[in-house]
Design a protein around this motif. Structure first.
Motif, PDB file in Angstrom:
ATOM      1  N   THR A  93      48.897 -76.610  28.380  1.00 50.99           N
ATOM      2  CA  THR A  93      47.659 -76.128  28.959  1.00 50.99           C
ATOM      3  C   THR A  93      46.649 -76.004  27.832  1.00 50.99           C
ATOM      4  OG1 THR A  93      46.657 -74.427  30.372  1.00 50.99           O
ATOM      5  CG2 THR A  93      48.221 -73.669  28.722  1.00 50.99           C
ATOM      6  N   PHE A  94      45.418 -75.909  28.183  1.00 54.89           N
ATOM      7  CA  PHE A  94      44.356 -75.773  27.198  1.00 54.89           C
ATOM      8  C   PHE A  94      43.806 -74.364  27.332  1.00 54.89           C
ATOM      9  CE2 PHE A  94      40.216 -76.894  25.262  1.00 54.89           C
ATOM     10  CZ  PHE A  94      40.701 -77.556  24.140  1.00 54.89           C
ATOM     11  N   LYS A  95      43.945 -73.555  26.268  1.00 53.50           N
ATOM     12  CA  LYS A  95      43.535 -72.160  26.323  1.00 53.50           C
ATOM     13  C   LYS A  95      42.850 -71.801  25.009  1.00 53.50           C
ATOM     14  CE  LYS A  95      45.568 -67.572  26.696  1.00 53.50           C
ATOM     15  NZ  LYS A  95      46.800 -66.809  26.686  1.00 53.50           N
ATOM     16  N   SER A  96      41.713 -71.150  25.086  1.00 53.63           N
ATOM     17  CA  SER A  96      40.973 -70.696  23.908  1.00 53.63           C
ATOM     18  C   SER A  96      40.721 -71.827  22.918  1.00 53.63           C
ATOM     19  CB  SER A  96      41.712 -69.546  23.206  1.00 53.63           C
ATOM     20  OG  SER A  96      41.899 -68.480  24.085  1.00 53.63           O
ATOM     21  N   GLY A  97      40.452 -73.013  23.427  1.00 52.84           N
ATOM     22  CA  GLY A  97      40.106 -74.140  22.580  1.00 52.84           C
ATOM     23  C   GLY A  97      41.284 -74.853  21.948  1.00 52.84           C
ATOM     24  N   GLU A  98      42.508 -74.594  22.429  1.00 55.46           N
ATOM     25  CA  GLU A  98      43.676 -75.258  21.861  1.00 55.46           C
ATOM     26  C   GLU A  98      44.724 -75.490  22.941  1.00 55.46           C
ATOM     27  OE1 GLU A  98      46.111 -72.563  19.280  1.00 55.46           O
ATOM     28  OE2 GLU A  98      44.468 -71.213  19.736  1.00 55.46           O
ATOM     29  N   SER A  99      45.625 -76.418  22.653  1.00 51.80           N
ATOM     30  CA  SER A  99      46.697 -76.662  23.611  1.00 51.80           C
ATOM     31  C   SER A  99      47.898 -75.801  23.261  1.00 51.80           C
ATOM     32  CB  SER A  99      47.089 -78.146  23.615  1.00 51.80           C
ATOM     33  OG  SER A  99      47.574 -78.527  22.360  1.00 51.80           O
ATOM     34  N   MET A 100      48.615 -75.398  24.292  1.00 51.72           N
ATOM     35  CA  MET A 100      49.819 -74.594  24.125  1.00 51.72           C
ATOM     36  C   MET A 100      50.705 -74.787  25.346  1.00 51.72           C
ATOM     37  SD  MET A 100      47.927 -70.894  24.477  1.00 51.72           S
ATOM     38  CE  MET A 100      49.329 -69.859  24.225  1.00 51.72           C
ATOM     39  N   HIS A 101      51.978 -74.470  25.187  1.00 51.13           N
ATOM     40  CA  HIS A 101      52.902 -74.623  26.300  1.00 51.13           C
ATOM     41  C   HIS A 101      52.582 -73.627  27.405  1.00 51.13           C
ATOM     42  CE1 HIS A 101      55.587 -77.608  24.647  1.00 51.13           C
ATOM     43  NE2 HIS A 101      55.397 -77.021  23.475  1.00 51.13           N
ATOM     44  N   VAL A 102      52.951 -73.988  28.608  1.00 53.68           N
ATOM     45  CA  VAL A 102      52.752 -73.143  29.774  1.00 53.68           C
ATOM     46  C   VAL A 102      53.891 -72.124  29.830  1.00 53.68           C
ATOM     47  CG1 VAL A 102      52.673 -73.151  32.311  1.00 53.68           C
ATOM     48  CG2 VAL A 102      51.566 -74.992  31.011  1.00 53.68           C
ATOM     49  N   TYR A 137      50.941 -65.322  19.810  1.00 53.30           N
ATOM     50  CA  TYR A 137      49.882 -65.708  20.746  1.00 53.30           C
ATOM     51  C   TYR A 137      50.389 -66.872  21.586  1.00 53.30           C
ATOM     52  CZ  TYR A 137      45.594 -67.824  22.503  1.00 53.30           C
ATOM     53  OH  TYR A 137      44.633 -68.375  23.311  1.00 53.30           O
ATOM     54  N   HIS A 138      50.986 -67.859  20.941  1.00 53.95           N
ATOM     55  CA  HIS A 138      51.528 -69.010  21.661  1.00 53.95           C
ATOM     56  C   HIS A 138      52.743 -68.635  22.497  1.00 53.95           C
ATOM     57  CE1 HIS A 138      49.174 -72.549  20.396  1.00 53.95           C
ATOM     58  NE2 HIS A 138      48.812 -71.717  19.434  1.00 53.95           N
ATOM     59  N   PHE A 139      53.417 -67.546  22.132  1.00 55.04           N
ATOM     60  CA  PHE A 139      54.559 -67.061  22.904  1.00 55.04           C
ATOM     61  C   PHE A 139      54.123 -66.067  23.994  1.00 55.04           C
ATOM     62  CE2 PHE A 139      58.177 -67.649  19.553  1.00 55.04           C
ATOM     63  CZ  PHE A 139      58.040 -69.016  19.658  1.00 55.04           C
ATOM     64  N   TYR A 140      52.820 -65.959  24.253  1.00 53.66           N
ATOM     65  CA  TYR A 140      52.274 -65.091  25.300  1.00 53.66           C
ATOM     66  C   TYR A 140      52.665 -63.625  25.105  1.00 53.66           C
ATOM     67  CZ  TYR A 140      51.036 -69.433  27.640  1.00 53.66           C
ATOM     68  OH  TYR A 140      50.504 -70.659  27.938  1.00 53.66           O
ATOM     69  N   SER A 141      52.818 -63.212  23.874  1.00 50.53           N
ATOM     70  CA  SER A 141      53.141 -61.825  23.562  1.00 50.53           C
ATOM     71  C   SER A 141      52.011 -61.196  22.771  1.00 50.53           C
ATOM     72  CB  SER A 141      54.419 -61.748  22.714  1.00 50.53           C
ATOM     73  OG  SER A 141      55.540 -62.106  23.465  1.00 50.53           O
ATOM     74  N   THR A 142      51.791 -59.926  22.995  1.00 50.09           N
ATOM     75  CA  THR A 142      50.837 -59.179  22.201  1.00 50.09           C
ATOM     76  C   THR A 142      51.536 -58.773  20.912  1.00 50.09           C
ATOM     77  OG1 THR A 142      49.836 -58.311  24.212  1.00 50.09           O
ATOM     78  CG2 THR A 142      49.335 -57.158  22.164  1.00 50.09           C
ATOM     79  N   CYS A 143      50.925 -59.093  19.789  1.00 53.69           N
ATOM     80  CA  CYS A 143      51.481 -58.713  18.485  1.00 53.69           C
ATOM     81  C   CYS A 143      50.349 -58.093  17.679  1.00 53.69           C
ATOM     82  CB  CYS A 143      52.073 -59.922  17.767  1.00 53.69           C
ATOM     83  SG  CYS A 143      52.788 -59.516  16.164  1.00 53.69           S
ATOM     84  N   ASN A 144      50.172 -56.784  17.845  1.00 57.40           N
ATOM     85  CA  ASN A 144      49.083 -56.089  17.160  1.00 57.40           C
ATOM     86  C   ASN A 144      49.483 -55.570  15.788  1.00 57.40           C
ATOM     87  OD1 ASN A 144      47.257 -56.454  19.287  1.00 57.40           O
ATOM     88  ND2 ASN A 144      48.099 -54.688  20.370  1.00 57.40           N
ATOM     89  N   ILE A 145      50.781 -55.551  15.507  1.00 59.06           N
ATOM     90  CA  ILE A 145      51.244 -54.966  14.243  1.00 59.06           C
ATOM     91  C   ILE A 145      52.027 -55.992  13.439  1.00 59.06           C
ATOM     92  CG2 ILE A 145      52.727 -53.222  13.187  1.00 59.06           C
ATOM     93  CD1 ILE A 145      52.060 -51.402  15.561  1.00 59.06           C
TER      94      ILE A 145
END
Length: 159
Positions: A93-102, A137-145
């Motif tokens: 898929t195309f998200k935030s200007g880049e391609s990544m897996h669905v 980000y590509h793994f659809y996880s929030t990583c704030n730390i």
């Protein structure tokens, strides 16, 4: 809170439902065979991480204690990241200007990463931190730390 710990350094005790200790676990390399997408969707032909996959997907939070190796993630942690590709679909898929897996699943856990090791410069540390943020980000996880292990909040142990 359902929590998973991935550990390749540190002795900080963190209450969790599942721990993957990379110091004791020899993870097989990704073969690049695409079986996790085509033959056994969502499952690798190697069965060494089956319990981890289930725990990871059911976790609310994953805490990673990472070892810095030559200024980057260790080979074991990189192999783990490679082997997690089956948790996503082969389509792009195309998200935030880049391609990544669905995404294959509706929910993925929040991630915190604490690292142990030295960097030769602040720029090298920034590359490491940016890489970790990009992976999750590509793994659809929030990583704030993404912080040194010395900054792990001791009050976290109580939660």
């Amino acid at each position: 809170m359902h929590r998973v710990v991935v550990r390749e350094c540190g002795e900080i005790g963190v209450p969790c439902e599942y721990e993957l200790d990379l110091r004791k676990t020899d993870i097989k390399d990704c073969l690049g065979c695409w079986s996790c997408w085509l033959k056994t969707p969502g499952r690798c032909v190697h069965s060494d991480l089956n319990e981890f996959y289930k725990a990871y997907l059911s976790a609310q939070k994953v805490v990673i204690f990472s070892k810095v190796s030559h200024g980057f993630v260790s080979g074991n942690l990189k192999t783990l990241f490679d082997r997690m590709i089956g948790l996503y679909l082969p389509y792009l898929t195309f998200k935030s200007g880049e391609s990544m897996h669905v995404r294959r699943y509706e929910k993925y856990p929040e991630v915190e990463l604490y690292y142990e090791g030295e960097f030769s410069s602040p720029e090298d540390e920034k590359i490491y931190v940016d890489y970790i943020h990009r992976v999750f980000y590509h793994f659809y996880s929030t990583c704030n730390i993404v912080k040194p292990i010395a900054q792990f909040p001791t009050e976290e142990i109580q939660r």
